[in-house]
Write a protein that holds these residues in place. Structure first.
Motif, PDB file in Angstrom:
ATOM      1  N   GLY A  66     -54.956 109.477  78.665  1.00  9.64           N
ATOM      2  CA  GLY A  66     -55.596 108.964  77.462  1.00  9.64           C
ATOM      3  C   GLY A  66     -56.616 107.880  77.727  1.00  9.64           C
ATOM      4  O   GLY A  66     -57.655 107.807  77.069  1.00  9.64           O
ATOM      5  N   ARG A  67     -56.359 107.034  78.697  1.00 11.68           N
ATOM      6  CA  ARG A  67     -57.302 105.957  79.010  1.00 11.68           C
ATOM      7  C   ARG A  67     -58.639 106.529  79.470  1.00 11.68           C
ATOM      8  O   ARG A  67     -59.703 106.038  79.087  1.00 11.68           O
ATOM      9  CB  ARG A  67     -56.722 105.031  80.074  1.00 11.68           C
ATOM     10  CG  ARG A  67     -57.629 103.852  80.425  1.00 11.68           C
ATOM     11  CD  ARG A  67     -56.896 102.845  81.311  1.00 11.68           C
ATOM     12  NE  ARG A  67     -57.763 101.721  81.634  1.00 11.68           N
ATOM     13  CZ  ARG A  67     -58.538 101.664  82.721  1.00 11.68           C
ATOM     14  NH1 ARG A  67     -58.532 102.684  83.584  1.00 11.68           N
ATOM     15  NH2 ARG A  67     -59.305 100.620  82.957  1.00 11.68           N
TER      16      ARG A  67
ATOM     17  N   ASN B  83     -63.043  96.828  77.073  1.00 13.53           N
ATOM     18  CA  ASN B  83     -63.857  97.730  77.901  1.00 13.53           C
ATOM     19  C   ASN B  83     -64.946  98.449  77.107  1.00 13.53           C
ATOM     20  O   ASN B  83     -65.442  99.481  77.541  1.00 13.53           O
ATOM     21  CB  ASN B  83     -62.959  98.781  78.566  1.00 13.53           C
ATOM     22  CG  ASN B  83     -62.056  98.185  79.619  1.00 13.53           C
ATOM     23  OD1 ASN B  83     -62.503  97.869  80.705  1.00 13.53           O
ATOM     24  ND2 ASN B  83     -60.790  98.017  79.289  1.00 13.53           N
ATOM     25  N   GLU B  84     -65.300  97.929  75.948  1.00 13.79           N
ATOM     26  CA  GLU B  84     -66.290  98.601  75.121  1.00 13.79           C
ATOM     27  C   GLU B  84     -67.692  98.434  75.702  1.00 13.79           C
ATOM     28  O   GLU B  84     -68.062  97.361  76.161  1.00 13.79           O
ATOM     29  CB  GLU B  84     -66.208  98.073  73.693  1.00 13.79           C
ATOM     30  CG  GLU B  84     -64.870  98.391  73.023  1.00 13.79           C
ATOM     31  CD  GLU B  84     -64.808  97.940  71.582  1.00 13.79           C
ATOM     32  OE1 GLU B  84     -65.863  97.951  70.929  1.00 13.79           O
ATOM     33  OE2 GLU B  84     -63.721  97.576  71.119  1.00 13.79           O
TER      34      GLU B  84
ATOM     35  N   MET C 187     -58.545 111.770  69.528  1.00 13.73           N
ATOM     36  CA  MET C 187     -59.435 110.872  70.265  1.00 13.73           C
ATOM     37  C   MET C 187     -60.796 110.792  69.576  1.00 13.73           C
ATOM     38  O   MET C 187     -61.329 109.711  69.333  1.00 13.73           O
ATOM     39  CB  MET C 187     -59.617 111.361  71.702  1.00 13.73           C
ATOM     40  CG  MET C 187     -58.475 111.071  72.623  1.00 13.73           C
ATOM     41  SD  MET C 187     -58.534 109.361  73.224  1.00 13.73           S
ATOM     42  CE  MET C 187     -56.992 109.293  74.142  1.00 13.73           C
ATOM     43  N   ILE C 188     -61.357 111.948  69.260  1.00 12.58           N
ATOM     44  CA  ILE C 188     -62.659 111.965  68.598  1.00 12.58           C
ATOM     45  C   ILE C 188     -62.558 111.321  67.222  1.00 12.58           C
ATOM     46  O   ILE C 188     -63.431 110.543  66.816  1.00 12.58           O
ATOM     47  CB  ILE C 188     -63.197 113.404  68.482  1.00 12.58           C
ATOM     48  CG1 ILE C 188     -63.289 114.075  69.859  1.00 12.58           C
ATOM     49  CG2 ILE C 188     -64.585 113.405  67.823  1.00 12.58           C
ATOM     50  CD1 ILE C 188     -63.628 115.544  69.796  1.00 12.58           C
ATOM     51  N   GLN C 189     -61.481 111.646  66.506  1.00 15.74           N
ATOM     52  CA  GLN C 189     -61.299 111.098  65.159  1.00 15.74           C
ATOM     53  C   GLN C 189     -61.218 109.575  65.160  1.00 15.74           C
ATOM     54  O   GLN C 189     -61.648 108.917  64.206  1.00 15.74           O
ATOM     55  CB  GLN C 189     -60.040 111.690  64.516  1.00 15.74           C
ATOM     56  CG  GLN C 189     -60.177 113.147  64.104  1.00 15.74           C
ATOM     57  CD  GLN C 189     -58.853 113.720  63.630  1.00 15.74           C
ATOM     58  OE1 GLN C 189     -57.884 113.792  64.384  1.00 15.74           O
ATOM     59  NE2 GLN C 189     -58.796 114.103  62.366  1.00 15.74           N
TER      60      GLN C 189
ATOM     61  N   ILE D  72     -54.873 104.225  71.393  1.00 18.77           N
ATOM     62  CA  ILE D  72     -56.280 104.317  71.784  1.00 18.77           C
ATOM     63  C   ILE D  72     -56.925 102.934  71.794  1.00 18.77           C
ATOM     64  O   ILE D  72     -57.713 102.601  72.693  1.00 18.77           O
ATOM     65  CB  ILE D  72     -57.042 105.278  70.860  1.00 18.77           C
ATOM     66  CG1 ILE D  72     -56.458 106.695  70.982  1.00 18.77           C
ATOM     67  CG2 ILE D  72     -58.532 105.291  71.206  1.00 18.77           C
ATOM     68  CD1 ILE D  72     -57.061 107.703  70.025  1.00 18.77           C
ATOM     69  N   SER D  73     -56.584 102.105  70.810  1.00 23.57           N
ATOM     70  CA  SER D  73     -57.112 100.746  70.772  1.00 23.57           C
ATOM     71  C   SER D  73     -56.743  99.976  72.037  1.00 23.57           C
ATOM     72  O   SER D  73     -57.566  99.246  72.603  1.00 23.57           O
ATOM     73  CB  SER D  73     -56.586 100.015  69.539  1.00 23.57           C
ATOM     74  OG  SER D  73     -57.005  98.670  69.518  1.00 23.57           O
ATOM     75  N   ASP D  74     -55.519 100.151  72.497  1.00 24.32           N
ATOM     76  CA  ASP D  74     -55.076  99.480  73.724  1.00 24.32           C
ATOM     77  C   ASP D  74     -55.842  99.996  74.939  1.00 24.32           C
ATOM     78  O   ASP D  74     -56.153  99.217  75.854  1.00 24.32           O
ATOM     79  CB  ASP D  74     -53.577  99.700  73.928  1.00 24.32           C
ATOM     80  CG  ASP D  74     -52.723  98.902  72.942  1.00 24.32           C
ATOM     81  OD1 ASP D  74     -53.256  97.971  72.316  1.00 24.32           O
ATOM     82  OD2 ASP D  74     -51.524  99.235  72.795  1.00 24.32           O
ATOM     83  N   PHE D  75     -56.146 101.292  74.950  1.00 25.08           N
ATOM     84  CA  PHE D  75     -56.883 101.868  76.079  1.00 25.08           C
ATOM     85  C   PHE D  75     -58.264 101.228  76.240  1.00 25.08           C
ATOM     86  O   PHE D  75     -58.730 101.001  77.360  1.00 25.08           O
ATOM     87  CB  PHE D  75     -57.067 103.379  75.904  1.00 25.08           C
ATOM     88  CG  PHE D  75     -55.817 104.190  76.100  1.00 25.08           C
ATOM     89  CD1 PHE D  75     -54.884 103.869  77.070  1.00 25.08           C
ATOM     90  CD2 PHE D  75     -55.569 105.305  75.294  1.00 25.08           C
ATOM     91  CE1 PHE D  75     -53.736 104.625  77.247  1.00 25.08           C
ATOM     92  CE2 PHE D  75     -54.425 106.070  75.469  1.00 25.08           C
ATOM     93  CZ  PHE D  75     -53.506 105.731  76.434  1.00 25.08           C
TER      94      PHE D  75
END
Length: 274
Positions: free
Chosen positions: A55-56, A34-35, A136-138, A27-30
């Motif tokens: 996932g992205r 892009n934040e 994802m939410i977690q 998830i970090s890589d996704f």
């Protein structure tokens, strides 16, 4: 707690990494680079395929959301097990990132306020459409509770009524503005990339217009194989009853963007509803 009330992960190691380290890294890589600023939302739509494919989209959409303490999670029932409109009213869902509790009070209020929902755990035991959203939410939210609901029915009037019933509960001050409605859905399945994009554009435009009737017409007229029409229709109905005015497309892509095979793809969209 009885084992029947602990919902163990069934697609960890298949749809997403089997351990917390793998999930966090993926998830970090996704979202790297892009934040964006987070915003409060009434509802959202996220895809539910394997993280490698969708996932992205899910991560970049959630990265823009100020996730509240409660999430009503709506998903399609792919297995056909259980009731046609199944709500799980108590228990804990476990993922490699930890345990997430069902908000028993909220779930019970939603159940009692609807003549269509049935209290049913069976529909949720082997269904992936909500499970894949939880890690994802977690990743973005340390502590929250959920209300899981799964649908087999495609009857629009029933779905719209369920949405209104959910909204009636969420209008109560205890929950107002503190709950997000998440609809889990993938878009067109296994068509050429250009055709999938053209079809999905029609469905997405209906969703952004907050028009579940139009969405159903587009799905029917253009044979759009969107697996989560039911949860999206419920989410839109509820969101409008809660005052939503606009939908925004966070990101869209197809599996072909990952595999580079454009001959047969699945479409994925992340949508935010305010």
């Amino acid at each position: 707690m009885e084992s029947s009330k602990l919902r163990l992960p069934v697609v960890a190691g298949k749809f997403y990494p089997k351990d917390s380290e793998g999930i966090n890294k993926e998830i970090s890589d996704f979202i790297k680079g892009n934040e964006e600023p987070k915003t409060k939302v009434i509802g959202c739509m996220l895809p539910h395929a394997g993280y490698i494919y969708s996932g992205r989209v899910a991560a970049l959409t959630l990265a823009r959301i100020d996730i509240p303490d409660r999430v009503v999670m709506l998903g399609p029932n792919h297995t056909g097990n259980g009731s046609v409109c199944s709500i799980m009213t108590e228990g804990i869902w476990q993922t490699p990132l930890g345990k997430v509790k069902i908000d028993k009070k909220l779930a019970s209020l939603i159940l009692s306020g609807s003549k269509y929902l049935e209290d049913d755990n069976l529909a949720h035991q082997d269904e992936h459409s909500l499970e894949v959203e939880l890690p994802m939410i977690q990743y973005f939210k340390d502590d929250f509770e959920i209300v899981p609901i799964a649908f087999i029915t495609q009857e629009l009037e029933i779905l719209k009524q369920i949405g209104e019933d959910i909204a009636a509960v969420l209008k109560v001050s205890e929950y107002k503005g503190r709950t997000m409605i998440l609809a889990s859905s993938d878009m067109t399945h296994y068509e050429a990339d250009s055709q999938a994009r053209a079809k999905d554009k029609k469905a997405i435009e209906a969703i952004l217009a907050l028009d579940e009737d139009r969405l159903m017409r587009e799905i029917s007229n253009f044979d759009i194989s969107m697996c989560g029409f039911a949860p999206v229709a419920v989410m839109l109905s509820a969101a409008k009853a809660l005052g939503a005015k606009i939908g925004k497309l966070a990101i869209y892509q197809t599996s072909g963007d990952v595999t580079k095979d454009k001959t047969s793809v699945v479409g994925y969209a992340g949508v935010i509803i305010n």
